[in-house]
Motif scaffolding. Structure first.
Motif, PDB file in Angstrom:
ATOM      1  N   ASP A 158      -2.821  -3.355  -2.860  1.00  0.00           N
ATOM      2  CA  ASP A 158      -3.545  -2.262  -3.478  1.00  0.00           C
ATOM      3  C   ASP A 158      -2.954  -2.273  -5.037  1.00  0.00           C
ATOM      4  OD1 ASP A 158      -4.424   0.513  -3.840  1.00  0.00           O
ATOM      5  OD2 ASP A 158      -2.507   1.237  -3.258  1.00  0.00           O
ATOM      6  N   LYS A 200     -12.169   0.435  -1.381  1.00  0.00           N
ATOM      7  CA  LYS A 200     -11.917   1.447  -0.177  1.00  0.00           C
ATOM      8  C   LYS A 200     -12.969   2.247  -0.127  1.00  0.00           C
ATOM      9  CE  LYS A 200      -6.828   1.344  -0.778  1.00  0.00           C
ATOM     10  NZ  LYS A 200      -5.781   2.081  -1.446  1.00  0.00           N
ATOM     11  N   GLU A 226       0.835  -0.991  -0.083  1.00  0.00           N
ATOM     12  CA  GLU A 226       0.128   0.086   0.217  1.00  0.00           C
ATOM     13  C   GLU A 226       1.011   1.178  -0.106  1.00  0.00           C
ATOM     14  OE1 GLU A 226      -3.484   0.739   0.125  1.00  0.00           O
ATOM     15  OE2 GLU A 226      -2.420   2.485  -0.493  1.00  0.00           O
ATOM     16  N   ASP A 227       0.774   2.075  -0.825  1.00  0.00           N
ATOM     17  CA  ASP A 227       1.664   3.117  -0.928  1.00  0.00           C
ATOM     18  C   ASP A 227       1.051   4.586  -0.200  1.00  0.00           C
ATOM     19  OD1 ASP A 227      -0.218   3.280  -2.944  1.00  0.00           O
ATOM     20  OD2 ASP A 227       0.570   5.181  -3.958  1.00  0.00           O
ATOM     21  N   GLY A 281      -3.323   0.588  -7.471  1.00  0.00           N
ATOM     22  CA  GLY A 281      -2.582   1.890  -8.008  1.00  0.00           C
ATOM     23  C   GLY A 281      -1.394   2.224  -7.014  1.00  0.00           C
TER      24      GLY A 281
HETATM   25 CA    CA Z   1      -2.653   3.509  -4.236  1.00  0.00          CA
END
Ligand code: CA
Length: 226
Positions: free
Chosen positions: A51, A102, A7-8, A53
């Protein structure tokens, strides 16, 4: 269980990692797919929260890479902002075991992870029973002959790893991976200490020593054999 989070978003990643740790899980959190890929090659995880993206490569590409040639068969739960029906279908068809949109609460994520672990261990009920042992993953509750037993988070994680793999011998390295994340250093005899405590609090035959190999779940009937 040991969970890999990819997860960024720093706030979300931090919240998920902290929340899952609080529930007794061992968590490694990485912000891109390349580092997660390296972690997957170096440790055995019970689930990946992925995630889509991500910087340096979309989550879908990493998932496809992991599933190609069965390189990694670890359960993968996609957690993304992409909420289109076609996105969900593509994610599940690419090999994801679950698809969540989300925002989500840690409690729901934890319940989904428990469901994945249940499916993987071949159990369908919320309480795992084995011999005189009872284990309720959701409540982190252990009973012996019907009576509750107080275990530390690490003892619980050790017991969970053994009960999730009935009939399988787990090496010391594999068990240590279930108890500690990358950031922690440990003494060489730490695992033995936890095994000793589990046997003392429950019964000797809960954990079977396989000399030179590792440990396995014992009969857990309360006899002296281990
Ligand atoms: Ca992301």
């Amino acid at each position: 269980m040991r969970v890999l989070i990819v997860e960024d978003d720093p706030l979300l990643g931090d919240a998920l990692a902290a929340g899952l740790r609080q529930l007794g899980h061992v968590v490694d959190w990485f912000r891109d797919g390349a580092r997660a890929d390296a972690a997957l090659a170096g440790a055995e995880y019970d689930a990946v929260v992925l995630d889509l993206g991500l910087p340096g490569g979309d989550g879908m590409q990493w998932l496809a890479r992991w599933r190609a040639g069965k390189r990694h068969e670890v359960p993968v739960l996609i957690l993304t902002a992409r909420d289109g029906v076609e996105d969900r279908i593509a994610g599940l068809d690419a090999g994801a075991d679950d698809y969540l949109v989300k925002p989500i609460t840690v409690d729901e994520l934890a319940a989904r992870l428990r469901a994945l672990a249940r499916r993987r261990s071949g159990r369908s009920t919320a309480v795992w029973e084995h011999g005189a042992l009872g284990f309720e993953p959701a409540a982190r509750r252990v009973t012996w002959q019907g009576r509750p037993v107080d275990l530390t988070a690490r003892e619980l994680a050790l017991l969970e790893a053994l009960m999730a793999n009935p009939g399988r011998i787990l090496s010391k390295a594999q068990l240590q991976e279930k108890l500690y994340d990358w950031g922690e250093s440990l003494e060489s005899n730490t695992l033995e200490v936890h095994v000793h405590h589990l046997r003392r609090k429950l019964a000797r035959d809960v954990v079977r020593t396989v000399r030179g190999v590792g440990y396995a779940l014992g009969a857990a009937l309360g006899s002296d054999e281990s």
